[in-house]
Design a protein around this motif. Structure first.
Motif, short mmCIF file in Angstrom:
data_model
loop_
_atom_site.label_atom_id
_atom_site.label_comp_id
_atom_site.label_asym_id
_atom_site.label_seq_id
_atom_site.Cartn_x
_atom_site.Cartn_y
_atom_site.Cartn_z
N ALA A 5 13.87 -43.93 -17.90
CA ALA A 5 13.24 -44.70 -19.08
C ALA A 5 12.32 -43.86 -20.21
CB ALA A 5 12.45 -45.82 -18.63
N SER A 6 13.10 -43.97 -21.20
CA SER A 6 12.34 -43.20 -22.20
C SER A 6 10.97 -43.50 -22.69
CB SER A 6 13.31 -43.31 -23.88
OG SER A 6 13.20 -44.60 -24.02
N THR A 7 10.63 -44.86 -22.32
CA THR A 7 9.37 -45.21 -22.33
C THR A 7 8.47 -45.15 -21.19
OG1 THR A 7 10.19 -47.37 -21.80
CG2 THR A 7 9.76 -47.05 -24.15
N TYR A 8 8.72 -44.35 -20.32
CA TYR A 8 8.22 -44.22 -19.02
C TYR A 8 6.75 -43.50 -19.27
CZ TYR A 8 7.04 -42.24 -14.22
OH TYR A 8 6.56 -41.89 -13.30
N VAL A 9 5.52 -44.12 -18.65
CA VAL A 9 4.46 -43.33 -18.78
C VAL A 9 4.02 -42.53 -17.49
CG1 VAL A 9 1.85 -43.86 -19.10
CG2 VAL A 9 3.71 -45.27 -20.43
N GLU A 10 4.07 -41.31 -17.52
CA GLU A 10 3.85 -40.68 -16.46
C GLU A 10 2.66 -40.87 -15.63
OE1 GLU A 10 4.73 -36.17 -14.85
OE2 GLU A 10 4.72 -36.30 -16.86
N GLU A 11 2.71 -40.88 -14.61
CA GLU A 11 1.50 -41.09 -13.68
C GLU A 11 0.80 -39.71 -13.49
OE1 GLU A 11 -1.39 -42.83 -12.86
OE2 GLU A 11 -0.13 -44.40 -12.03
N THR A 12 -0.76 -40.06 -13.37
CA THR A 12 -1.66 -38.64 -13.10
C THR A 12 -1.27 -38.07 -11.54
OG1 THR A 12 -3.44 -40.18 -12.22
CG2 THR A 12 -3.11 -39.98 -14.54
N GLY A 13 -1.80 -37.14 -11.37
CA GLY A 13 -1.50 -36.48 -10.14
C GLY A 13 -2.53 -37.32 -9.02
#
Length: 240
Positions: A5-13
């Protein structure tokens, strides 16, 4: 890594670590599945096809298998690393889970191919929420069940959650707004099919410590901003 997904918000570690923890599986996932099962007020399909939309690291698979005895579990996630973890979890459990790298707003499954759709703590990560809900509707069979469990903006928009995790803040909604979205899409449910858990980990700011220590009294239902909403909703049967 490439995301589905281009709108994916990557999670923190920290967030990625937390989603594989005992606290997540036992105090969050397990409790949610048990609560959602209690909200279902009609017979379950026999050997259903179950889609876990936003399956993360696959920690739900054993719970879904136990609760619904599905003929097939499909796990969907936009993050390749999470899918790798899901694949390893399915192998560990001895479950044959079909995994799909897909955006919830463009699910790579045929129309009316799923009996039950489990969406747990996924929706507040999605930017294209209306499109995702329309996709849930599309892939569910008539009479199919959506198990929807979400944290609301009154939990997500707190300093501790903002500090530890990462979310698209512009799309966060209240419990009432999420339920309104479900109704607008066409899903059917009553008050009997909805709950507002007020669990220790969802107590905004302090995780309920001030209440536990007797410093502050918990606000009763109807006098607080709900931090969680669970709903077991159905796609109506098509007219004969």
């Amino acid at each position: 890594m490439d995301r589905a997904a281009s709108t994916y918000v990557e999670e923190t570690g920290f967030g990625f670590w937390f989603l594989r923890s005992h606290v997540w599986q036992h105090h969050v996932l397990r409790v949610a599945v048990d609560d959602l099962c209690g909200l279902i007020d009609s017979p379950l399909p026999v050997a259903p096809v179950v889609l876990d939309a936003g399956c993360g690291q696959g920690k739900s698979f054993s719970l879904l298998q136990r609760a619904f005895a599905p003929s097939r579990i499909i796990g969907l996630d936009a993050d390749p690393h999470s899918l790798d973890c899901s694949r390893a979890e399915a192998q560990r459990l001895g479950l044959d889970v079909q995994l799909i790298a897909s955006d919830c707003a463009a699910i790579q499954l045929p129309d009316a191919s799923v009996d039950m759709l489990f969406c747990h703590q996924t929706f507040h990560h999605l930017v294209e929420q209306e499109q995702a809900l329309a996709e849930f509707w599309r892939v569910l069979k008539p009479g199919g069940l959506l198990l929807f469990a979400e944290s609301t903006k009154y939990y997500i928009d707190t300093w501790v959650i903002r500090w530890l995790f990462r979310h698209p803040m512009e799309v966060q909604k209240s419990a009432a707004e999420y339920l309104a979205m479900l109704r607008q899409q066409g899903f059917e449910f009553s008050e009997r099919n909805v709950s507002y858990p007020y669990l220790w980990w969802s107590r905004s700011e302090d995780f309920g410590l001030l209440e536990r220590w007797g410093i502050r009294k918990a606000k009763p239902f109807g006098q607080r901003n709900e931090t969680l909403v669970n709903a077991a909703v159905r796609k109506p049967l098509e007219p004969a």
